[in-house]
Design a protein around this motif. Structure first.
Motif, PDB file in Angstrom:
ATOM      1  N   GLU A   1       0.814  -1.211   0.000  1.00 42.61           N
ATOM      2  CA  GLU A   1       0.000   0.000   0.000  1.00 42.61           C
ATOM      3  C   GLU A   1       0.856   1.273   0.000  1.00 42.61           C
ATOM      4  OE1 GLU A   1      -3.347   0.092  -0.409  1.00 42.61           O
ATOM      5  OE2 GLU A   1      -3.057  -2.057  -0.746  1.00 42.61           O
ATOM      6  N   ASN A   2       2.166   1.133   0.185  1.00 38.61           N
ATOM      7  CA  ASN A   2       3.060   2.295   0.140  1.00 38.61           C
ATOM      8  C   ASN A   2       3.874   2.345  -1.148  1.00 38.61           C
ATOM      9  OD1 ASN A   2       2.374   3.665   2.454  1.00 38.61           O
ATOM     10  ND2 ASN A   2       3.835   2.580   3.743  1.00 38.61           N
ATOM     11  N   VAL A   3       3.489   1.539  -2.124  1.00 39.19           N
ATOM     12  CA  VAL A   3       4.133   1.559  -3.434  1.00 39.19           C
ATOM     13  C   VAL A   3       3.100   1.981  -4.469  1.00 39.19           C
ATOM     14  CG1 VAL A   3       5.303   0.197  -5.207  1.00 39.19           C
ATOM     15  CG2 VAL A   3       5.757  -0.261  -2.782  1.00 39.19           C
ATOM     16  N   ILE A   4       3.387   3.052  -5.195  1.00 36.27           N
ATOM     17  CA  ILE A   4       2.503   3.552  -6.247  1.00 36.27           C
ATOM     18  C   ILE A   4       3.119   3.210  -7.597  1.00 36.27           C
ATOM     19  CG2 ILE A   4       1.299   5.546  -7.206  1.00 36.27           C
ATOM     20  CD1 ILE A   4       0.509   4.964  -4.341  1.00 36.27           C
ATOM     21  N   LEU A   5       2.349   2.524  -8.436  1.00 34.57           N
ATOM     22  CA  LEU A   5       2.829   2.161  -9.772  1.00 34.57           C
ATOM     23  C   LEU A   5       2.404   3.229 -10.770  1.00 34.57           C
ATOM     24  CD1 LEU A   5       2.061  -1.678  -9.801  1.00 34.57           C
ATOM     25  CD2 LEU A   5       4.100  -0.468  -8.993  1.00 34.57           C
ATOM     26  N   THR A   6       3.384   3.860 -11.394  1.00 35.44           N
ATOM     27  CA  THR A   6       3.131   4.932 -12.344  1.00 35.44           C
ATOM     28  C   THR A   6       3.719   4.557 -13.708  1.00 35.44           C
ATOM     29  OG1 THR A   6       5.196   6.199 -12.106  1.00 35.44           O
ATOM     30  CG2 THR A   6       3.509   6.501 -10.396  1.00 35.44           C
ATOM     31  N   ASP A   7       3.465   5.394 -14.700  1.00 32.86           N
ATOM     32  CA  ASP A   7       4.048   5.171 -16.026  1.00 32.86           C
ATOM     33  C   ASP A   7       5.567   5.289 -15.992  1.00 32.86           C
ATOM     34  OD1 ASP A   7       1.556   4.769 -17.101  1.00 32.86           O
ATOM     35  OD2 ASP A   7       1.356   6.811 -17.894  1.00 32.86           O
ATOM     36  N   ASP A   8       6.096   5.942 -14.956  1.00 35.17           N
ATOM     37  CA  ASP A   8       7.540   6.097 -14.803  1.00 35.17           C
ATOM     38  C   ASP A   8       8.145   5.058 -13.871  1.00 35.17           C
ATOM     39  OD1 ASP A   8       7.694   8.402 -16.467  1.00 35.17           O
ATOM     40  OD2 ASP A   8       6.929   9.623 -14.813  1.00 35.17           O
ATOM     41  N   GLY A   9       7.344   4.064 -13.503  1.00 38.27           N
ATOM     42  CA  GLY A   9       7.840   3.016 -12.623  1.00 38.27           C
ATOM     43  C   GLY A   9       7.264   3.141 -11.221  1.00 38.27           C
ATOM     44  N   PRO A  10       7.667   2.251 -10.317  1.00 34.83           N
ATOM     45  CA  PRO A  10       7.152   2.285  -8.946  1.00 34.83           C
ATOM     46  C   PRO A  10       7.783   3.408  -8.129  1.00 34.83           C
ATOM     47  CG  PRO A  10       8.765   0.538  -9.156  1.00 34.83           C
ATOM     48  CD  PRO A  10       8.574   1.104 -10.533  1.00 34.83           C
ATOM     49  N   PHE A  11       6.970   4.039  -7.283  1.00 34.07           N
ATOM     50  CA  PHE A  11       7.444   5.055  -6.350  1.00 34.07           C
ATOM     51  C   PHE A  11       7.125   4.590  -4.933  1.00 34.07           C
ATOM     52  CE2 PHE A  11       7.782   7.536 -10.077  1.00 34.07           C
ATOM     53  CZ  PHE A  11       8.489   8.692  -9.801  1.00 34.07           C
ATOM     54  N   LEU A  12       8.030   4.870  -4.010  1.00 33.20           N
ATOM     55  CA  LEU A  12       7.837   4.487  -2.612  1.00 33.20           C
ATOM     56  C   LEU A  12       7.453   5.728  -1.817  1.00 33.20           C
ATOM     57  CD1 LEU A  12       7.964   2.269  -0.499  1.00 33.20           C
ATOM     58  CD2 LEU A  12      10.437   2.621  -0.342  1.00 33.20           C
ATOM     59  N   ILE A  13       6.345   5.646  -1.074  1.00 31.87           N
ATOM     60  CA  ILE A  13       5.833   6.786  -0.318  1.00 31.87           C
ATOM     61  C   ILE A  13       5.860   6.492   1.185  1.00 31.87           C
ATOM     62  CG2 ILE A  13       4.357   7.486  -2.254  1.00 31.87           C
ATOM     63  CD1 ILE A  13       1.958   6.316  -0.652  1.00 31.87           C
ATOM     64  N   ASP A  14       5.494   7.496   1.962  1.00 33.98           N
ATOM     65  CA  ASP A  14       5.347   7.414   3.416  1.00 33.98           C
ATOM     66  C   ASP A  14       6.658   7.055   4.103  1.00 33.98           C
ATOM     67  OD1 ASP A  14       4.502   7.352   5.983  1.00 33.98           O
ATOM     68  OD2 ASP A  14       2.917   5.873   5.701  1.00 33.98           O
ATOM     69  N   TRP A  15       7.475   8.079   4.337  1.00 32.02           N
ATOM     70  CA  TRP A  15       8.806   7.911   4.897  1.00 32.02           C
ATOM     71  C   TRP A  15       8.868   8.304   6.368  1.00 32.02           C
ATOM     72  CZ3 TRP A  15      12.780   5.639   2.237  1.00 32.02           C
ATOM     73  CH2 TRP A  15      12.514   5.370   0.883  1.00 32.02           C
ATOM     74  N   THR A  16       7.743   8.307   7.046  1.00 29.52           N
ATOM     75  CA  THR A  16       7.707   8.785   8.425  1.00 29.52           C
ATOM     76  C   THR A  16       8.476   7.884   9.392  1.00 29.52           C
ATOM     77  OG1 THR A  16       5.603   7.628   8.793  1.00 29.52           O
ATOM     78  CG2 THR A  16       5.489   9.928   8.084  1.00 29.52           C
ATOM     79  N   ASN A  17       8.656   6.612   9.043  1.00 32.19           N
ATOM     80  CA  ASN A  17       9.313   5.675   9.955  1.00 32.19           C
ATOM     81  C   ASN A  17      10.781   5.427   9.615  1.00 32.19           C
ATOM     82  OD1 ASN A  17       6.907   5.117  11.432  1.00 32.19           O
ATOM     83  ND2 ASN A  17       6.247   3.745   9.802  1.00 32.19           N
ATOM     84  N   ALA A  18      11.302   6.081   8.603  1.00 32.53           N
ATOM     85  CA  ALA A  18      12.639   5.768   8.100  1.00 32.53           C
ATOM     86  C   ALA A  18      13.719   5.947   9.162  1.00 32.53           C
ATOM     87  CB  ALA A  18      12.947   6.633   6.889  1.00 32.53           C
ATOM     88  N   ALA A  19      14.755   5.105   9.044  1.00 31.23           N
ATOM     89  CA  ALA A  19      15.898   5.173   9.955  1.00 31.23           C
ATOM     90  C   ALA A  19      17.116   4.641   9.218  1.00 31.23           C
ATOM     91  CB  ALA A  19      15.638   4.362  11.225  1.00 31.23           C
TER      92      ALA A  19
END
Length: 225
Positions: free
Chosen positions: A125-143
């Motif tokens: 649910e945090n991967v968006i598939l676009t014409d330019d390829g997959p994008f990763l969203i929601d970086w609030t938990n990153a470390a």
């Protein structure tokens, strides 16, 4: 503004065809800083145009989530697993910037000195598939830390979540997960050791949104693994 999405802590509004505004329950400065860093090194994240307080204006992505594409039958489960693993592998090639913390929820993800960028919420649910390829969203938990922990957290999310906890409407949207949960989770279990899965379970259990039922499912999955 048109409301186009959101979750427990954020809501997203379309400003126009190119930009969205995300309003959160927290300060977005640290997340925006990391996203700009990742965009600068070529990783597929939405471009951030502005960030102030709890609001962030960023690139609008045109496409559906990986989960939605699996649900529609447009992407098979093996292909979804490969795509998720590929995103992990691409991300884990990136050295974490000095400003990115290695400690989160009381756990030192960089305890062994390894400091790669970890998303720590990388699921369909945090991967968006676009014409330019997959994008990763929601970086609030990153470390920053050891990539194996990131893979293990994805495993923990997949085995622990019960879609019924989200209410009937969202549960219906996530029905694909029940049909593909085992195959997806196994792909991540095979890339992690038990110590990393123990850390991932502790990380998930430290999330205030993790209830006792999810904690029990995680423990059962650990025992079976």
């Amino acid at each position: 503004m048109e409301h186009i999405g959101g979750g427990r802590a954020s809501q997203v509004f379309a400003l126009d065809d190119r930009m969205v505004l995300r309003r959160s329950a927290f300060d977005a400065a640290a997340e925006a800083r990391l996203m700009r860093y990742l965009h600068g090194v070529g990783f597929p994240v939405p471009e951030v145009f502005a960030a102030e307080g709890a609001e962030m204006t960023m690139q609008r992505l045109h496409g559906r989530t990986l989960g939605a594409e699996v649900s529609a039958g447009a992407v098979g489960v093996p292909e979804a697993a490969k795509l998720l693993l590929d995103l992990h592998d691409r991300l884990h090639e990136i050295d974490a910037p000095e400003f990115l913390t290695g400690s989160t929820r009381g756990i030192a993800m960089d305890a062994d000195g390894t400091r790669k960028v970890l998303h720590l919420d990388l699921h369909p649910e945090n991967v968006i598939l676009t014409d330019d390829g997959p994008f990763l969203i929601d970086w609030t938990n990153a470390a920053a830390g050891d990539p194996e922990y990131d893979l293990a957290v994805t495993w923990a999310i997949l085995v622990g979540i019960d879609v019924r906890d989200f209410g009937p409407e969202l549960a219906a949207q996530l029905a694909w997960l029940e049909a593909s949960r085992t195959d997806l989770a196994d792909a991540f279990r095979d890339r992690t050791g038990r110590p990393a899965r123990d850390i991932a379970a502790a990380y998930r259990n430290a999330d205030p949104n993790t209830d006792q039922a999810e904690s029990n499912r995680l423990q059962e999955a650990l025992t079976d693994s």
